[in-house]
Design a protein around this motif. Sequence first.
Motif: not given
Length: 292
Positions: A139-152
């Motif tokens: 919820v708190v991450l930006s779209i870009k931050e979330k995309q990078e975090f979940l790219c695994i």
Amino acid sequence: MLSHRDVYFLFKSCAVQHDSPKLYMLVDYAGIPGLVKKLTQANLEWTSLFERSKEESALSVAPVLFQITMDERGIQHRILIDWVCEHGTYSSSMIFLVSPLPMPELARRLMTRLDAVLSEDIEVLLRFFDPRIFEQLMVVLSIKEKQEFLCIAHECWFPDRRGNLQKVRALFSEVDIYSSPMTLNSAQEDALLDASEQDQVAALLLSGIPESYLNLSLPKRSDFIVRHMEAAKLLGISSTHELALYCALPFFYGEDFSEEQQWKIVLEKVKLKMVDLKQAAEEVEKTIIEKG
């Protein structure tokens, strides 16, 4: 409560959308003690995300990763998966990851996501392997931050506090585009802290009135706490201990205690900051005693 059947259907739905997906379970060992022994007995390969890190010796609180495998009959090691689900569905201890990566590489990339820096340059362990934190992080991450975090992964699934599986879509990247450590700003910190308030209240109820609280069915505990915390905040109650006290009152005075006239009077005083909640409860108790 989840079971190996739910895990099977999760895997099948992923197989329709992704080529040769692998299904992994990331488990907070602190929430499911004995997991490593069970995995070892089943000859299942596993790895701790604390390996080769400064927390390496802390296996008892480590996130443990292992792969869930399939054969022509469905999920393998059904008894083990059912055991994990039994202990992990309501203890906020497990996350499912759908990823094409081999386990060593997935574990390596997950390890890089354990480090975070708060707004005042304080280094912390990011407990994203706790579904409650993972949910709020999304919820708190930006779209870009979330995309990078979940790219695994292609997808992530986790049981929420009610035991319902929640899906988080991801965009897998062959090359890890995430940059460690994660830097959280003050607004993100506050949001993560606020999200943990419910769990702090639950812990206080469990320590203060364990029998009454445990009598609530597991799926209903979260709804109960949220409902009464919201009512308490309408009265201006904000401290964790007072929120826990308000949530405890229904066990002694009934679910709808706040609708009784004697409580309406004292709760109005709480709202006006004339008394605190403890004083209000003592006033009601005194009235009850006097009436005999």
